[in-house]
Design a protein around this motif. Sequence first.
Motif, PDB file in Angstrom:
ATOM      1  N   ARG A   1       0.844  -1.203   0.000  1.00 31.90           N
ATOM      2  CA  ARG A   1       0.000   0.000   0.000  1.00 31.90           C
ATOM      3  C   ARG A   1       0.879   1.252   0.000  1.00 31.90           C
ATOM      4  N   HIS A   2       1.960   1.205   0.786  1.00 36.05           N
ATOM      5  CA  HIS A   2       2.887   2.343   0.811  1.00 36.05           C
ATOM      6  C   HIS A   2       3.561   2.542  -0.551  1.00 36.05           C
ATOM      7  N   LEU A   3       3.939   1.422  -1.179  1.00 30.13           N
ATOM      8  CA  LEU A   3       4.591   1.516  -2.495  1.00 30.13           C
ATOM      9  C   LEU A   3       3.634   2.104  -3.520  1.00 30.13           C
ATOM     10  N   ALA A   4       2.337   1.756  -3.405  1.00 28.74           N
ATOM     11  CA  ALA A   4       1.339   2.332  -4.315  1.00 28.74           C
ATOM     12  C   ALA A   4       1.249   3.845  -4.099  1.00 28.74           C
ATOM     13  N   TRP A   5       1.307   4.265  -2.825  1.00 29.97           N
ATOM     14  CA  TRP A   5       1.300   5.713  -2.551  1.00 29.97           C
ATOM     15  C   TRP A   5       2.518   6.385  -3.171  1.00 29.97           C
ATOM     16  N   ASP A   6       3.679   5.695  -3.071  1.00 30.01           N
ATOM     17  CA  ASP A   6       4.907   6.255  -3.656  1.00 30.01           C
ATOM     18  C   ASP A   6       4.739   6.509  -5.149  1.00 30.01           C
TER      19      ASP A   6
END
Lengths: 118, 131
Positions: B86-91
């Motif tokens: 999920r964090h990588l998607a935000w990135d």
Amino acid sequence: MSAGAIKSGVSHWRWQRLTALALVPLGLCLVFSLSRLDVLDYGSVSDWLARPLNALVVALFVLFSSLHSQLGLQVVIEDYVHDQRVQRTAVRLAGFAHVVIAAAGVLAVIRVAGGGAT
Amino acid sequence: MTRRERPLSPFLIYRFDYTMVLSFAHRVTGVLLAGGGLVLVAWLLALACGPDAYARVDDILDSWLFRLLLLGWLFSFCFHLANGIRHLAWDLGYGFEKSHARLSGWIVVMVAAVMTAGFVWVALERHGGMS
């Protein structure tokens, strides 16, 4: 803010993401293998780790997870430890511990996979 | 001399939302997993020391306390992995909208729970019960 965090900010950010990406397949492989392994039986565990592909996965997991762990803990330390001197020392100690742990893990894998233990 | 206004901490500014708990949980599970990595390497060292040394840690590996710890590390791993994606998607710029962040948060918790159950199921299936 620590100057160190700003100076190496981009590289920290990039390495945290790179190791995260690598750890997704490596971690899933490792946890799946471990859940199928008869951990109490030395023979089956060492046979499993003696296979080159398994040894590679475990060694890479140890390396990448150690780096990822250091990068993450560094952020936690920088957020909660406010005294600059204590903060720097804590980050360095954590870094030293991670290097030792990663080296020990990789050497252990090499010993088992190389047949040194059996 | 006038005192400059100090910035406020986020928890004093923003209204509570469960996504904040998930954000903090990412940190907590990360720290727990750092400890798990240490134990993983200790286990590898015991293995590298040969059968006699390995037999000595059998009692630890076989204990209920260790099984409980393993379950904790397993869930931490699943949660940290799912939330990490999920964090990588935000990135990459996806999912920033508040409603999306809340939905993806729920999905992460569900995925982590299902993954944990799945791995436990694989382990039990393989070993034929808790013996």
